[in-house]
Design a protein around this motif. Structure first.
Motif, PDB file in Angstrom:
ATOM      1  N   SER A  98      46.782  89.183   3.086  1.00  0.00           N
ATOM      2  CA  SER A  98      46.453  90.231   4.051  1.00  0.00           C
ATOM      3  C   SER A  98      46.461  89.668   5.462  1.00  0.00           C
ATOM      4  O   SER A  98      46.237  88.473   5.674  1.00  0.00           O
ATOM      5  N   ILE A  99      46.719  90.556   6.398  1.00  0.00           N
ATOM      6  CA  ILE A  99      46.710  90.146   7.797  1.00  0.00           C
ATOM      7  C   ILE A  99      45.323  89.625   8.185  1.00  0.00           C
ATOM      8  O   ILE A  99      45.213  88.642   8.925  1.00  0.00           O
ATOM      9  N   ASP A 100      44.300  90.277   7.680  1.00  0.00           N
ATOM     10  CA  ASP A 100      42.940  89.809   7.959  1.00  0.00           C
ATOM     11  C   ASP A 100      42.746  88.367   7.493  1.00  0.00           C
ATOM     12  O   ASP A 100      42.137  87.564   8.197  1.00  0.00           O
ATOM     13  N   ALA A 101      43.259  88.064   6.317  1.00  0.00           N
ATOM     14  CA  ALA A 101      43.099  86.708   5.794  1.00  0.00           C
ATOM     15  C   ALA A 101      43.815  85.702   6.675  1.00  0.00           C
ATOM     16  O   ALA A 101      43.285  84.624   6.963  1.00  0.00           O
ATOM     17  N   VAL A 102      45.024  86.037   7.103  1.00  0.00           N
ATOM     18  CA  VAL A 102      45.783  85.131   7.973  1.00  0.00           C
ATOM     19  C   VAL A 102      45.030  84.912   9.284  1.00  0.00           C
ATOM     20  O   VAL A 102      44.866  83.781   9.741  1.00  0.00           O
ATOM     21  N   ALA A 103      44.565  86.008   9.872  1.00  0.00           N
ATOM     22  CA  ALA A 103      43.857  85.891  11.144  1.00  0.00           C
ATOM     23  C   ALA A 103      42.577  85.080  10.982  1.00  0.00           C
ATOM     24  O   ALA A 103      42.259  84.228  11.822  1.00  0.00           O
ATOM     25  N   ALA A 104      41.857  85.318   9.889  1.00  0.00           N
ATOM     26  CA  ALA A 104      40.629  84.557   9.650  1.00  0.00           C
ATOM     27  C   ALA A 104      40.944  83.082   9.494  1.00  0.00           C
ATOM     28  O   ALA A 104      40.228  82.224  10.035  1.00  0.00           O
ATOM     29  N   GLU A 105      42.007  82.765   8.750  1.00  0.00           N
ATOM     30  CA  GLU A 105      42.409  81.370   8.553  1.00  0.00           C
ATOM     31  C   GLU A 105      42.743  80.717   9.895  1.00  0.00           C
ATOM     32  O   GLU A 105      42.509  79.531  10.096  1.00  0.00           O
ATOM     33  N   ALA A 106      43.291  81.527  10.801  1.00  0.00           N
ATOM     34  CA  ALA A 106      43.654  81.001  12.120  1.00  0.00           C
ATOM     35  C   ALA A 106      42.467  81.039  13.086  1.00  0.00           C
ATOM     36  O   ALA A 106      42.611  80.658  14.250  1.00  0.00           O
ATOM     37  N   GLY A 107      41.317  81.528  12.615  1.00  0.00           N
ATOM     38  CA  GLY A 107      40.130  81.534  13.456  1.00  0.00           C
ATOM     39  C   GLY A 107      40.082  82.683  14.440  1.00  0.00           C
ATOM     40  O   GLY A 107      39.479  82.568  15.508  1.00  0.00           O
ATOM     41  N   MET A 108      40.681  83.806  14.089  1.00  0.00           N
ATOM     42  CA  MET A 108      40.636  84.967  14.987  1.00  0.00           C
ATOM     43  C   MET A 108      40.659  86.238  14.153  1.00  0.00           C
ATOM     44  O   MET A 108      40.425  86.190  12.939  1.00  0.00           O
ATOM     45  N   THR A 109      40.933  87.372  14.771  1.00  0.00           N
ATOM     46  CA  THR A 109      40.943  88.631  14.030  1.00  0.00           C
ATOM     47  C   THR A 109      42.328  89.273  14.083  1.00  0.00           C
ATOM     48  O   THR A 109      43.230  88.786  14.753  1.00  0.00           O
ATOM     49  N   LYS A 110      42.432  90.389  13.349  1.00  0.00           N
ATOM     50  CA  LYS A 110      43.692  91.092  13.245  1.00  0.00           C
ATOM     51  C   LYS A 110      44.319  91.413  14.589  1.00  0.00           C
ATOM     52  O   LYS A 110      45.544  91.384  14.739  1.00  0.00           O
ATOM     53  N   GLY A 111      43.478  91.755  15.553  1.00  0.00           N
ATOM     54  CA  GLY A 111      43.994  92.170  16.851  1.00  0.00           C
ATOM     55  C   GLY A 111      44.971  91.181  17.437  1.00  0.00           C
ATOM     56  O   GLY A 111      46.008  91.565  17.988  1.00  0.00           O
ATOM     57  N   ALA A 112      44.644  89.900  17.325  1.00  0.00           N
ATOM     58  CA  ALA A 112      45.532  88.867  17.863  1.00  0.00           C
ATOM     59  C   ALA A 112      46.889  88.920  17.173  1.00  0.00           C
ATOM     60  O   ALA A 112      47.934  88.863  17.826  1.00  0.00           O
ATOM     61  N   ALA A 113      46.861  89.047  15.855  1.00  0.00           N
ATOM     62  CA  ALA A 113      48.120  89.062  15.108  1.00  0.00           C
ATOM     63  C   ALA A 113      48.979  90.250  15.526  1.00  0.00           C
ATOM     64  O   ALA A 113      50.176  90.103  15.763  1.00  0.00           O
ATOM     65  N   TYR A 114      48.343  91.417  15.636  1.00  0.00           N
ATOM     66  CA  TYR A 114      49.129  92.601  15.983  1.00  0.00           C
ATOM     67  C   TYR A 114      49.524  92.616  17.453  1.00  0.00           C
ATOM     68  O   TYR A 114      50.395  93.386  17.850  1.00  0.00           O
ATOM     69  N   HIS A 115      48.873  91.808  18.251  1.00  0.00           N
ATOM     70  CA  HIS A 115      49.288  91.715  19.641  1.00  0.00           C
ATOM     71  C   HIS A 115      50.546  90.864  19.789  1.00  0.00           C
ATOM     72  O   HIS A 115      51.422  91.182  20.589  1.00  0.00           O
ATOM     73  N   HIS A 116      50.644  89.820  18.987  1.00  0.00           N
ATOM     74  CA  HIS A 116      51.767  88.878  19.148  1.00  0.00           C
ATOM     75  C   HIS A 116      52.934  89.155  18.205  1.00  0.00           C
ATOM     76  O   HIS A 116      54.024  88.661  18.432  1.00  0.00           O
ATOM     77  N   PHE A 117      52.683  89.921  17.142  1.00  0.00           N
ATOM     78  CA  PHE A 117      53.747  90.197  16.181  1.00  0.00           C
ATOM     79  C   PHE A 117      53.791  91.694  15.893  1.00  0.00           C
ATOM     80  O   PHE A 117      52.752  92.357  15.924  1.00  0.00           O
ATOM     81  N   PRO A 118      54.975  92.205  15.603  1.00  0.00           N
ATOM     82  CA  PRO A 118      55.117  93.656  15.459  1.00  0.00           C
ATOM     83  C   PRO A 118      54.566  94.203  14.146  1.00  0.00           C
ATOM     84  O   PRO A 118      54.710  95.386  13.883  1.00  0.00           O
ATOM     85  N   GLY A 119      53.971  93.386  13.314  1.00  0.00           N
ATOM     86  CA  GLY A 119      53.442  93.862  12.048  1.00  0.00           C
ATOM     87  C   GLY A 119      53.468  92.744  11.025  1.00  0.00           C
ATOM     88  O   GLY A 119      53.824  91.604  11.325  1.00  0.00           O
ATOM     89  N   LYS A 120      53.091  93.067   9.810  1.00  0.00           N
ATOM     90  CA  LYS A 120      53.026  92.047   8.766  1.00  0.00           C
ATOM     91  C   LYS A 120      54.418  91.478   8.487  1.00  0.00           C
ATOM     92  O   LYS A 120      54.595  90.266   8.422  1.00  0.00           O
ATOM     93  N   ALA A 121      55.407  92.369   8.353  1.00  0.00           N
ATOM     94  CA  ALA A 121      56.763  91.898   8.085  1.00  0.00           C
ATOM     95  C   ALA A 121      57.294  91.080   9.269  1.00  0.00           C
ATOM     96  O   ALA A 121      58.034  90.116   9.073  1.00  0.00           O
ATOM     97  N   GLY A 122      56.918  91.459  10.484  1.00  0.00           N
ATOM     98  CA  GLY A 122      57.351  90.710  11.654  1.00  0.00           C
ATOM     99  C   GLY A 122      56.777  89.309  11.663  1.00  0.00           C
ATOM    100  O   GLY A 122      57.475  88.346  11.999  1.00  0.00           O
ATOM    101  N   LEU A 123      55.526  89.198  11.289  1.00  0.00           N
ATOM    102  CA  LEU A 123      54.909  87.869  11.189  1.00  0.00           C
ATOM    103  C   LEU A 123      55.612  87.043  10.117  1.00  0.00           C
ATOM    104  O   LEU A 123      55.921  85.861  10.322  1.00  0.00           O
TER     105      LEU A 123
END
Lengths: 192, 192
Positions: B33-58
């Motif tokens: 899950s995106i939440d899991a990735v963001a948590a592993e990276a020490g942040m939240t979903k917002g960061a992921a969706y700000h820098h990447f266009p979505g799960k498939a984009g990441l």
DNA sequence: CCAGGTTACATACCTTTGGTATGGAAGTGA
DNA sequence: TCACTTCCATACCAAAGGTATGTAACCTGG
């Protein structure tokens, strides 16, 4: 109207399998919901979860059906050719032609390994498609050679799958088939 | 502490890519899950969706990184060998060895085609791994031959991917490598 | 024939998760 | 210093996989 349980079950699973093949093949595994499959089959989720252990289980059943059909087509094509080399060649052609079916490509070649895992997919294929391929290659394999027949079959199979995807992607598959088939046969040791 | 925007962005995306590679590689795309990735990276979903266009984009970004690393390794291996045939052989070995990395197998060989689609995956690979392979095979290809180089490269690539999966599945990859590599080189026309 | 039990399926519900909208903090340029 | 942009967190929504429960259809022993 009074139907036996086996008839009810059989009809329901067949309808579910058919609807699942259509949706999994057209939209892919991830974009297909159990609700959509059940609706396409004229029922609700409950039926699907009663007959299959889950979404992946339903997909696996669809995958196995595809494998059975491919193996049957390969054996029929090979049986029509008395010469082993010609039989193997005919099998190649049959495999490539069946790769033109979008459902087959999506379910077996694209989503299968990701959904079911590589080992599961290859285990199923070793009971169907890969079994026929191995039988065809065994005849041409001299046992005193240094090569490993299992590895050779598997690598050839990987090349064939790639050839099928490549063929389907081309603008004119009917025209591209001979050249792709020629390269495939060359890799199988049928060249020249 | 005052950091520039580019530094903030770069560090965040790098952490996200690293966490995504780890989780996508270990658990697969669907189970991550995106939440899991963001948590592993020490942040939240917002960061992921700000820098990447979505799960498939990441996922696509992670895929591209894997391709870049593979292409670099192949070029390094080939550059160390002056003879074209030896270079191609060394590239094969390098490819197979990198297939022993579970993250690479899961992301590139298993989930890639299913998530991104076959054409997208091959387009990316044609800019990296397949480009190097083609360069290596071009040298050995006599243009007056009847074969199609593009098809030959692609089929050989399919066989190599299968070889990588097969190798990783074996009980003792170190021992299985020579025999699998021998079959792979045979398919590439390097036999004997 | 019929009563208890089993199978087949529908409905209601829970939980996870991908994605979005909004708000605020950090950095940037004039 | 002050508007403006970039960066990221929080709150929320909708879709979907899965489960629990209810009900109707079938089967079987008496």
């Amino acid at each position: 109207m009074r139907r036996t349980q086996a008839e009810r079950s059989g009809a329901t699973t067949a309808q579910l399998l058919d609807a699942a093949r259509e949706l999994f093949g057209r939209d892919g595994y991830a974009a297909t919901s159990i609700d959509a499959v059940a609706a396409e089959a004229g029922m609700t989720k409950g039926a699907a979860y009663h007959h299959f252990p889950g979404k992946a289980g339903l997909f696996r059943a669809v995958f196995v059906v595809q494998q059975e059909r491919m193996a049957a087509a390969l054996e029929a094509a090979a049986a029509a050719e008395p010469d082993p080399r010609a039989a193997l060649r005919a099998g190649c052609l049959t495999f490539l032609e069946r790769c033109l079916d979008p459902d087959f490509r999506r379910i077996v070649l694209l989503d299968g390994p990701s959904v079911l895992g590589w080992e599961t997919v290859r285990a199923i294929e070793y009971a169907h498609t890969l079994r026929v391929l191995r039988a065809g290659m065994t005849v041409l394999h001299e046992p005193d050679g240094d090569g490993d027949l299992t590895a050779r079959c598997q690598l050839a199979f990987g090349a064939l799958c790639e050839a099928g995807m490549m063929l389907a992607r081309s603008d004119d598959p009917a025209r591209a088939l001979p050249v792709v088939a020629a390269e495939a046969e060359r890799l199988l040791g049928l060249g020249r």
